[in-house]
Design an enzyme around this catalytic site. Structure first.
Site, PDB file in Angstrom:
ATOM      1  N   LYS A   1      -1.169  -7.843   4.958  1.00  0.00           N
ATOM      2  CA  LYS A   1      -1.525  -8.422   3.314  1.00  0.00           C
ATOM      3  C   LYS A   1      -0.464  -9.473   3.026  1.00  0.00           C
ATOM      4  O   LYS A   1      -0.903 -10.208   2.045  1.00  0.00           O
ATOM      5  CB  LYS A   1      -1.646  -7.096   2.472  1.00  0.00           C
ATOM      6  CG  LYS A   1      -0.067  -6.453   1.929  1.00  0.00           C
ATOM      7  CD  LYS A   1       0.478  -7.048   0.780  1.00  0.00           C
ATOM      8  CE  LYS A   1       1.691  -6.311   0.182  1.00  0.00           C
ATOM      9  NZ  LYS A   1       2.606  -5.825   1.260  1.00  0.00           N
TER      10      LYS A   1
ATOM     11  N   LYS B   1      -0.264  -3.195  13.705  1.00  0.00           N
ATOM     12  CA  LYS B   1      -0.438  -2.852  12.063  1.00  0.00           C
ATOM     13  C   LYS B   1      -0.319  -1.401  11.705  1.00  0.00           C
ATOM     14  O   LYS B   1      -1.270  -0.777  12.160  1.00  0.00           O
ATOM     15  CB  LYS B   1      -1.707  -3.689  11.675  1.00  0.00           C
ATOM     16  CG  LYS B   1      -1.929  -3.409  10.111  1.00  0.00           C
ATOM     17  CD  LYS B   1      -0.609  -4.071   9.310  1.00  0.00           C
ATOM     18  CE  LYS B   1      -0.939  -3.744   7.822  1.00  0.00           C
ATOM     19  NZ  LYS B   1       0.273  -4.239   7.090  1.00  0.00           N
TER      20      LYS B   1
ATOM     21  N   GLY C   1       0.835  -1.184  -0.014  1.00  0.00           N
ATOM     22  CA  GLY C   1       0.116   0.028  -0.100  1.00  0.00           C
ATOM     23  C   GLY C   1       0.742   1.215  -0.060  1.00  0.00           C
ATOM     24  O   GLY C   1       0.597   2.247  -0.695  1.00  0.00           O
ATOM     25  N   ASN C   2       2.079   1.214   0.582  1.00  0.00           N
ATOM     26  CA  ASN C   2       2.986   2.284   0.845  1.00  0.00           C
ATOM     27  C   ASN C   2       3.457   2.721  -0.531  1.00  0.00           C
ATOM     28  O   ASN C   2       3.825   3.830  -0.805  1.00  0.00           O
ATOM     29  CB  ASN C   2       4.350   2.100   1.715  1.00  0.00           C
ATOM     30  CG  ASN C   2       3.444   2.326   3.117  1.00  0.00           C
ATOM     31  OD1 ASN C   2       3.063   3.231   3.503  1.00  0.00           O
ATOM     32  ND2 ASN C   2       3.751   1.376   3.867  1.00  0.00           N
TER      33      ASN C   2
ATOM     34  N   LYS D   1       6.903  -9.746   6.041  1.00  0.00           N
ATOM     35  CA  LYS D   1       7.103 -10.365   4.668  1.00  0.00           C
ATOM     36  C   LYS D   1       8.033 -11.538   4.746  1.00  0.00           C
ATOM     37  O   LYS D   1       7.592 -12.589   4.156  1.00  0.00           O
ATOM     38  CB  LYS D   1       7.980  -9.235   3.689  1.00  0.00           C
ATOM     39  CG  LYS D   1       7.346  -7.898   3.604  1.00  0.00           C
ATOM     40  CD  LYS D   1       7.829  -6.806   2.738  1.00  0.00           C
ATOM     41  CE  LYS D   1       7.486  -5.503   2.866  1.00  0.00           C
ATOM     42  NZ  LYS D   1       5.940  -5.390   2.859  1.00  0.00           N
TER      43      LYS D   1
END
Length: 316
Positions: free
Chosen positions: A217, A131, A11-12, A279
């Site tokens: 995500k 988050k 999103g960033n 991640k």
């Protein structure tokens, strides 16, 4: 069917900086990423696209709060903000890819699936918000906001400033996984689990209810990759390769590492909790199930990364 690859867009990466955060700015960033995804499709890959929504859901929450204060508009729950941003970003990715395919004469259709993701109401993360959502702020800005919103929690995020954090439970199941499989079998490029999916819990009556949270995500993408039997998971981020000793004189970029080497780096705490660690953890989860490989790189390196010319490759 062609080799199935899942690409997770951060999103960033769709918000270049605090001065360029309009919807049009975001669409331009989406279009840049669409070029790289189209390259992969042109190389013969079947693609599922997922995306984050950290900044966007933060903006949505802020708009709700301002509208409530100024015009007494009803507050929109966090779970609905997640759904709204999933639909909005999914629309942009869907349109950008459709247009890019048309320019190249690629006969592929794109479909976005509004995706619910099941979580447990007993997940301990509901008691420990982690988050990040919304923009980056200075310490002074953060202290001012906490005077007005005493229940808000902020953390320092990877040396880039402070961000508000919300609960982030672990995903258990992708509710619409069968619909996603059917679209893939019909030849579609699918956009799914946007923003980590809309968090829902299963009731005693075997029905679903939305719950206020934002699912990471990368974890949701890893679970989806497992459930639809994807071979490769690609996670895009702001750097071309994962590094150890990040920001230090002995910083080292990682090109190809095994699961065991990756676990060792995790144990040595090389990866920041607010950015790279989720991640890496999502990558390990995928590889320990049925995944073949994970690639972590920036969006502009996607085509080279899939051809083993760029990125960090984590393999069994």
């Amino acid at each position: 069917m062609e080799k199935l690859v899942i690409v997770a867009i951060g999103g960033n990466s769709l918000v270049k900086d605090n001065g360029r955060n309009t919807i049009q700015d975001q669409y331009e960033a989406v279009c840049e990423t669409a070029v790289n995804i189209a390259d992969m499709v042109q190389e013969g890959y079947n693609v599922v696209v997922t995306h984050g929504n950290g900044p966007q859901v933060g903006f949505a929450l802020q708009r709700c709060e301002i509208a409530n204060e100024v015009a007494e508009m009803p507050i929109v729950p966090l779970v609905n903000c997640v759904a709204d941003t999933q639909g909005g970003i999914g629309y942009q990715i869907q349109q950008a890819l459709t247009n890019e395919f048309a320019k190249r004469g690629i006969h592929k259709k794109v479909a976005s699936v509004i995706t619910q993701v099941e979580v447990s109401s007993e997940d301990p993360n509901f008691q420990n918000p982690t988050k990040p959502v919304g923009s980056f702020f200075t310490l002074e800005q953060t202290e001012e906001m906490q005077k007005e919103h005493v229940d808000w929690v902020f953390i320092e995020d990877s040396g880039r400033g402070y961000r508000r954090v919300v609960s982030s439970p672990k995903p258990i199941d992708i509710v619409e996984k069968d619909a996603i499989k059917s679209l893939l079998e019909a030849g579609y490029v699918v956009v799914a689990v946007g923003g980590g999916g809309i968090p829902v819990v299963k009731t005693s009556e075997n029905t679903y209810e939305g719950i206020d949270a934002v699912i990471d995500k990368d974890f949701a993408t890893s679970l989806l990759a497992e459930q639809i039997d994807a071979e490769t998971l690609i996670i895009t981020t702001g750097v071309p390769q994962v590094c150890i000793n990040f920001g230090k004189p002995n910083q080292k970029s990682l090109e190809r590492i095994t699961v065991e080497e990756t676990k060792q780096y995790v144990a040595e705490e090389h990866f920041a909790k607010g950015s790279m660690l989720p991640k890496i953890e999502a990558s390990l989860s995928f590889l320990e199930k049925n995944g073949t490989s994970v690639i972590i790189t920036n969006p502009e390196s996607l085509k080279d990364a899939i051809m083993n010319k760029a990125g960090t490759h984590i393999v069994k």
